[in-house]
Design an enzyme around this catalytic site. Structure first.
Site, PDB file in Angstrom:
ATOM      1  NE  ARG A  49      41.660  64.533  60.269  1.00 20.77           N
ATOM      2  CZ  ARG A  49      40.712  63.607  60.344  1.00 20.77           C
ATOM      3  NH1 ARG A  49      40.641  62.798  61.372  1.00 20.77           N
ATOM      4  NH2 ARG A  49      39.849  63.464  59.373  1.00 20.77           N
ATOM      5  CE  LYS A 154      35.714  46.962  45.586  1.00 21.12           C
ATOM      6  NZ  LYS A 154      36.191  46.431  46.858  1.00 21.12           N
ATOM      7  CG  ASP A 183      37.814  46.841  39.216  1.00 19.14           C
ATOM      8  OD1 ASP A 183      38.672  45.993  39.572  1.00 19.14           O
ATOM      9  OD2 ASP A 183      36.602  46.623  39.267  1.00 19.14           O
ATOM     10  CG  HIS A 184      42.662  45.592  42.800  1.00 19.12           C
ATOM     11  ND1 HIS A 184      41.503  45.561  43.525  1.00 19.12           N
ATOM     12  CD2 HIS A 184      43.209  44.368  42.957  1.00 19.12           C
ATOM     13  CE1 HIS A 184      41.362  44.376  44.075  1.00 19.12           C
ATOM     14  NE2 HIS A 184      42.389  43.626  43.753  1.00 19.12           N
ATOM     15  CE  LYS A 188      43.571  40.754  40.779  1.00 16.08           C
ATOM     16  NZ  LYS A 188      44.563  40.709  41.827  1.00 16.08           N
ATOM     17  CD  GLU A 222      39.121  37.550  48.623  1.00 23.33           C
ATOM     18  OE1 GLU A 222      40.119  38.101  49.096  1.00 23.33           O
ATOM     19  OE2 GLU A 222      37.996  38.060  48.643  1.00 23.33           O
ATOM     20  CG  ASP A 241      34.472  43.595  49.150  1.00 26.81           C
ATOM     21  OD1 ASP A 241      34.956  44.732  48.982  1.00 26.81           O
ATOM     22  OD2 ASP A 241      35.133  42.628  49.579  1.00 26.81           O
ATOM     23  CG  HIS A 246      37.147  43.245  42.073  1.00 29.45           C
ATOM     24  ND1 HIS A 246      37.626  44.468  41.670  1.00 29.45           N
ATOM     25  CD2 HIS A 246      37.323  43.208  43.415  1.00 29.45           C
ATOM     26  CE1 HIS A 246      38.083  45.135  42.739  1.00 29.45           C
ATOM     27  NE2 HIS A 246      37.911  44.388  43.800  1.00 29.45           N
ATOM     28  CE  LYS A 345      36.491  39.325  51.975  1.00 25.72           C
ATOM     29  NZ  LYS A 345      37.673  39.566  51.158  1.00 25.72           N
TER      30      LYS A 345
HETATM   31  C1  BG6 Z   1      39.016  44.105  47.207  1.00 20.09           C
HETATM   32  C2  BG6 Z   1      37.991  43.681  48.208  1.00 20.09           C
HETATM   33  O1  BG6 Z   1      38.481  45.050  46.315  1.00 20.09           O
HETATM   34  O2  BG6 Z   1      39.467  42.965  46.478  1.00 20.09           O
HETATM   35  C3  BG6 Z   1      38.572  42.632  49.137  1.00 20.09           C
HETATM   36  O3  BG6 Z   1      37.550  44.799  48.961  1.00 20.09           O
HETATM   37  C4  BG6 Z   1      39.144  41.474  48.365  1.00 20.09           C
HETATM   38  O4  BG6 Z   1      37.586  42.163  50.064  1.00 20.09           O
HETATM   39  C5  BG6 Z   1      40.077  41.971  47.274  1.00 20.09           C
HETATM   40  O5  BG6 Z   1      39.843  40.649  49.265  1.00 20.09           O
HETATM   41  C6  BG6 Z   1      40.490  40.831  46.370  1.00 20.09           C
HETATM   42  O6  BG6 Z   1      41.528  41.252  45.548  1.00 20.09           O
HETATM   43  P1  BG6 Z   1      42.602  40.224  45.003  1.00 20.09           P
HETATM   44  O7  BG6 Z   1      43.473  41.063  44.129  1.00 20.09           O
HETATM   45  O8  BG6 Z   1      43.302  39.650  46.195  1.00 20.09           O
HETATM   46  O9  BG6 Z   1      41.823  39.190  44.255  1.00 20.09           O
END
Ligand code: BG6
Length: 499
Positions: A49, A154, A183-184, A188, A222, A241, A246, A345
Site C-alpha cells: 500500500r 503461516k 512451514d519454516h 532447517k 525459546e 503458534d 512446527h 517462550k
Molecule cells: C514462529 C512463531 O512460527 O516460530 C514464533 O510464530 C516462534 O512465535 C518462531 O518464535 C520460532 O522459530 P525458530 O526458527 O526461532 O525456532
C-alpha cells in the site's frame, strides 16, 4: 531440493513493505543468486500500500543486505536491484491486480522471465483468501504455457474448521500443485536431516519402533518472550503458534513410515498418515495436556517482564505461553510408546531437539548394578541452536573394578560441513521455483496438524477462564509439566543440562 537454477520467473511479493521481505525474502534471494541458483531471467515485483517507487524499493534491498547479510557484495546487490520493481496498491482493489498484470508483462519483456510467476503472500492471514480470489478473477493465477504458483505463510487457519475453509477457498481458485504452504521448520537443515538420518542409515530402521523405543520427547524451547508481538500472540498462544505446525513437523518426521520414495506426494502422504494415528480424547486432554504462562524473571541473559505486563497483552490474559502434552500414536509401530511434546517462550535455554529414549538392557548382568541403574541409550537430535546428534551409551570406567560410566558419541554439523550463510528460507524458495513441493504442506498435512490439537482447543474453550499455572521467565517451565512425566516415572531432558 535441487542444485540447478530454476526456470526464469518473477517473484511477486504481496506485502512487500513488511518485515518478512526485509529480514528473510530479500536476503534469501541474494544468497540464492550468490550460490548460482537464480536464473538470468529473474525479477522481483513488490506490491504494497505504501506510496513508493522502484528506486525506493531498491534502496530497501541495500538496507536489508546491510542488516541481514554479512559481507554482501556490491555486484550481487546490483544484480538483484536491477531486477526489482514496485507496484503501489490496496489488496482489495481490483486495479492493483491489473497493475500487477501489466507490470508482469513489462518485466517479462525486459528480463525474459518466460511468463512464470511466484506470488508470495506476505500479508495478514485474513487477506490470504481475498488475494487469491483476486488472482483468480483477474486471470493472474491461470497457467498457460507457463506456471503460476502461490506461497502461503503461516498461520494457516486458527483451528481445524478455519484451516479447512481456507483450503477450500484456495483450492477453489488454484490446483493443489500451485499452492506452497510454508512451514519454516522444514527449511532447517537439521529438520531435513531427520529424514536422512532415519532413511539413509540402515542402523536405525530395525530399532525405530515400539519394541526398542521407550518414549520420545520433542522440545522447542525459546528464551525470547513475546517481545513486540503481544497483540498477535495474545489471541494465538503457544499451542496454535507452534504445535499444529512446527512441532507437528518434527513429530511426523520421527513417527512416519518410510515413504516409497523421496517424492513430494509419497512423503506427504506418510506424514499425514502418521498424524492421523495420533489420538487425544477429551479425557486425555484434561489429564495429559499442561498449559502455563510466564511471570517476570530473567531469560536469555535479559530481565523479562511477566507475560501479562508485556505490551499488547491483556492484564488478565489467560493465553498460554507454554504447553506440554503426552500423545499416543495408535498404529502398529508406535502403540504404547508415549510422545511427550513441549514448547514455550521465556525458558531457560533456546533449544529445539528430539530425544529418543531406547529401552534399557533387559538384565542386570553386572554385579552390583541393577538394570534400572544402567544408563538408558538416548539418541538426541539437536535441531537448534546446536546442530547435530548425540548418542548416550554405557561404558566401563577405567580401573580394576567394574564400574559403569555414561559416555556420549556426538556429531556436530559444524565439524563436518561448512555451513553457508543462510536465512533458512533459501531451500524453500528455491524449491518453489523448481516446482518441488516435498518440503511444503499439502492441504491434508495442514488439516492433520490441526486435527491433533482441536480437542485441546475445544476443551480449553469449554473450561472458559481458568487460572493458569505459572513459571518464572528463565526457568525450565511449570512444575505441572514435570509432574506429567513424573507420573510415568520419567523426566524431561533438562534445558539447562549438557547438550
Ligand atoms: C514462529 C512463531 O512460527 O516460530 C514464533 O510464530 C516462534 O512465535 C518462531 O518464535 C520460532 O522459530 P525458530 O526458527 O526461532 O525456532
Amino acid at each position: 531440493m535441487g542444485d540447478r537454477p530454476s526456470d526464469p520467473c518473477v517473484l511477486v511479493i504481496f506485502g512487500a513493505a513488511g518485515d518478512l521481505t526485509q529480514r528473510l525474502l530479500l536476503p534469501s534471494f541474494y544468497n540464492l543468486q550468490q550460490a548460482g541458483l537464480l536464473p538470468e531471467g529473474f525479477a522481483i515485483v513488490g506490491v504494497a500500500r505504501a506510496d513508493k517507487n522502484d528506486a525506493a524499493f531498491r534502496d530497501e534491498l541495500k538496507e536489508s543486505l546491510a542488516r541481514f547479510v554479512k559481507g554482501a557484495t556490491a555486484e550481487g546487490q546490483t544484480w538483484l536491484a536491477e531486477r526489482m520493481y514496485y507496484v503501489q496498491g490496496d489488496f482489495d482493489d481490483a486495479k492493483t491486480y491489473e497493475n500487477v498484470g501489466a507490470k508482469l508483462k513489462e518485466v517479462e519483456q525486459a528480463h525474459r522471465t518466460g511468463g512464470n510467476a511466484l506470488f508470495y503472500l506476505a500479508v495478514p492471514p485474513a487477506m490470504f483468501g481475498p488475494v487469491v480470489r483476486s488472482l483468480g478473477k483477474t486471470g493472474l493465477a491461470r497457467e498457460e504455457r507457463s506456471w503460476r504458483r502461490v506461497v502461503v505463510e503461516k498461520p494457516f487457519g486458527h483451528d481445524l474448521p478455519s484451516a479447512q475453509a481456507l483450503n477450500r477457498e484456495l483450492l477453489g481458485v488454484l490446483k493443489e500443485e500451485q499452492i506452497y504452504r510454508i512451514d519454516h521448520y522444514l527449511g532447517k537443515e537439521t529438520v531435513q536431516n531427520i529424514m536422512v538420518l532415519r532413511f539413509a542409515n540402515g542402523l536405525f530402521a530395525p530399532l525405530w519402533n515400539r519394541d526398542h523405543i521407550d518414549h520420545v520427547q520433542i522440545t522447542v524451547a525459546e528464551t525470547l518472550g513475546v517481545e513486540t508481538r503481544g497483540k498477535f500472540y495474545d489471541t494465538t498462544g503457544a499451542l496454535r503458534d507452534m504445535v499444529p505446525n512446527h512441532l507437528a513437523q518434527l513429530l511426523s518426521l520421527i513417527a512416519m513410515e518410510p515413504p516409497n520414495c523421496f517424492d513430494a506426494e509419497d512423503l506427504r502422504t506418510e506424514k499425514t498418515k502418521a498424524m492421523r494415528a495420533v489420538h487425544l480424547s477429551k479425557e486425555e486432554v484434561r489429564a495429559n495436556v499442561v498449559r502455563a504462562q510466564y511471570t517476570g524473571g530473567s531469560a536469555g541473559g535479559r530481565a523479562m517482564p511477566g507475560y501479562r505486563e508485556s505490551v499488547g497483552v491483556a492484564r488478565n490474559s489467560v493465553t498460554e505461553t507454554y504447553v506440554a502434552m503426552k500423545l499416543r500414536i495408535e498404529n502398529w509401530r508406535w502403540a504404547g510408546v508415549p510422545f511427550y511434546l513441549r514448547t514455550g517462550k521465556a525458558l531457560a535455554k533456546r533449544r529445539s531437539e528430539v530425544l529418543i529414549r531406547f529401552k534399557r538392557a533387559p538384565l542386570a548382568l553386572f554385579h552390583g548394578v541393577p538394570a534400572a541403574d544402567l544408563t538408558p541409550n538416548d539418541l538426541v537430535l539437536h535441531i537448534q541452536p546446536e546442530e547435530g546428534a548425540s548418542l548416550k551409551l554405557s561404558a566401563k570406567q577405567p580401573g580394576p573394578s567394574l564400574k559403569l560410566g555414561e559416555v556420549n558419541m556426538t556429531f556436530n554439523y559444524a565439524d563436518y560441513f561448512e555451513a553457508e550463510p543462510k536465512t533458512g528460507y533459501e531451500t524453500l524458495l528455491h524449491d518453489c521455483m523448481l516446482g518441488d513441493a516435498t518440503l511444503f504442506q499439502r492441504a491434508d498435512n495442514i488439516e492433520s496438524g490441526w486435527r491433533v490439537v482441536q480437542p485441546i482447543l475445544d476443551c480449553w474453550a469449554e473450561s472458559g477462564k481458568v487460572t493458569l499455572p505459572e513459571y518464572a521467565a528463565g526457568s525450565e517451565g511449570p512444575e505441572a509439566a514435570d509432574a506429567l512425566l513424573a507420573r510415568d516415572g520419567r523426566v524431561w531432558r533438562p534445558l539447562n543440562g549438557k547438550v
